[in-house]
Design an enzyme around this catalytic site. Sequence first.
Site, short mmCIF file in Angstrom:
data_model
loop_
_atom_site.label_atom_id
_atom_site.label_comp_id
_atom_site.label_asym_id
_atom_site.label_seq_id
_atom_site.Cartn_x
_atom_site.Cartn_y
_atom_site.Cartn_z
N THR A 277 7.19 4.65 -11.74
CA THR A 277 8.03 3.58 -12.30
C THR A 277 9.17 4.18 -13.12
O THR A 277 10.33 3.76 -13.00
CB THR A 277 7.17 2.70 -13.24
OG1 THR A 277 5.98 2.33 -12.55
CG2 THR A 277 7.92 1.48 -13.71
N ASP B 121 -4.76 6.07 -15.81
CA ASP B 121 -4.95 7.52 -15.70
C ASP B 121 -4.73 8.30 -17.00
O ASP B 121 -5.18 9.43 -17.12
CB ASP B 121 -4.00 8.11 -14.64
CG ASP B 121 -4.24 7.51 -13.26
OD1 ASP B 121 -5.35 7.02 -13.01
OD2 ASP B 121 -3.31 7.53 -12.43
N ARG C 86 -6.20 10.12 -10.52
CA ARG C 86 -5.22 10.86 -9.71
C ARG C 86 -5.33 12.35 -10.00
O ARG C 86 -6.39 12.92 -9.77
CB ARG C 86 -3.80 10.34 -9.97
CG ARG C 86 -2.85 10.59 -8.81
CD ARG C 86 -1.48 10.03 -9.11
NE ARG C 86 -1.44 8.59 -9.10
CZ ARG C 86 -1.23 7.87 -7.99
NH1 ARG C 86 -1.05 8.46 -6.85
NH2 ARG C 86 -1.20 6.55 -8.04
N ILE D 160 -12.93 -0.60 -9.03
CA ILE D 160 -13.57 -1.35 -10.12
C ILE D 160 -12.98 -0.91 -11.46
O ILE D 160 -12.88 -1.68 -12.41
CB ILE D 160 -15.11 -1.13 -10.07
CG1 ILE D 160 -15.80 -2.08 -11.03
CG2 ILE D 160 -15.50 0.29 -10.37
CD1 ILE D 160 -17.32 -2.05 -10.91
O1 F6P Z 1 -2.70 5.45 -10.88
C1 F6P Z 1 -3.81 4.62 -10.91
C2 F6P Z 1 -4.72 4.88 -9.75
O2 F6P Z 1 -5.82 3.99 -9.82
C3 F6P Z 1 -5.23 6.32 -9.63
O3 F6P Z 1 -6.27 6.60 -10.52
C4 F6P Z 1 -5.61 6.38 -8.18
O4 F6P Z 1 -5.53 7.70 -7.70
C5 F6P Z 1 -4.56 5.51 -7.52
O5 F6P Z 1 -4.04 4.66 -8.54
C6 F6P Z 1 -5.07 4.66 -6.40
O6 F6P Z 1 -3.97 4.01 -5.84
P1 F6P Z 1 -4.09 2.76 -4.85
O7 F6P Z 1 -4.53 1.58 -5.66
O8 F6P Z 1 -2.71 2.59 -4.34
O9 F6P Z 1 -5.11 3.11 -3.83
#
Ligand code: F6P
EC number: 2.7.1.11
Length: 324
Positions: free
Chosen positions: A105, A128, A172, A255
């Site tokens: 963002t 994160d 992540r 979740i």
């Molecule tokens: O950045 C937040 C997050 O939940 C990370 O922890 C994870 O790797 C990613 O987004 C998952 O992304 P998406 O919801 O696009 O699968």
Amino acid sequence: MKRIAVFTSGGDAPGMNACIRAVVRGAVYHGIEVFGIRRGYSGMINGDIFQMTSHSVSNIVQRGGTVLKSARSKEFMTPEGRKKAYDQLQKFGIEGLVAIGGNGTFTGATIFYDEYGIPTVGAPGTIDNDLYGTDYTIGYDTAVNTALEAIDKIRDTADSHDRVFFIEVMGRDSGYIAIQSGIAGGAEVVMVPEVLTPISEVVEVLKQGWHRQKSSSIIVVAEGDEEGNAAEVAEKIKEQIDINLDIRVTTLGHIQRGGIPTAYDRILASRLGLGALEGLMDGQKNVMAGVINNELVYTPFKDTIRLPKPINEDLLRMVKILSI
Ligand code: F6P
């Protein structure tokens, strides 16, 4: 500044609604017209923009997700997409933006400012906690507590069946959710991307526990760990260990992104939403509002996203000591 807009972008995080509420109510308080943009940069490109009032944000402080919805826009990464977004903002007379989101963002907002001069102030919304410039991001505390609740439940069944569980948490490339949920959940090992825990070390911990008649163990694995995800780590352990362990893997997944925000997240989000708005009003641009040592601070976007946020390695040392 007479007219601003607020949007949420990237992965949603509990507390984003409390942040939107603070931006909108703060703007109304200061006599500024405020618009909402649905689905982040996608909505900006498509003109999905509407005026908000104090009433628009009633009854949302306690809700997870984001009432403005969220998206990761590929089109905004193109000059054509950003031109469309600029034209829409011009059409609505919007002079400044509050962006609630994470590193993607803020990267987008910086490029947009360089091209079109629309100032953005950010509020860190991501579970994160991977942004430099704030001790905690909006949604992190709730995600940790959600992961912890799951770990506690898994511990019950792990104990009943004398099993070893590998539990994968989100984050992540960051191990923040893993380290805090792991410590609070009494994990035997916490594997994070910031500091390598070799498979051999995990094998050793499990063997020592087995020799001490430890009946069950919990290994928390951050999804971005260098040794692989929880399933891959579990496979490597099975290949290398010479004792008979009953191993299971659970991936907690999305979740962790939902649910009622904790009090901590609602308060943090309210502070950061108002802080971002008031920063924008004061002429700030390309900065993120954050809270460090309980003080509101502004950090340039380029610093929030470039620097890898260090993890406190003493916490990992503590896991080792407390798991004997
Ligand atoms: O950045 C937040 C997050 O939940 C990370 O922890 C994870 O790797 C990613 O987004 C998952 O992304 P998406 O919801 O696009 O699968």
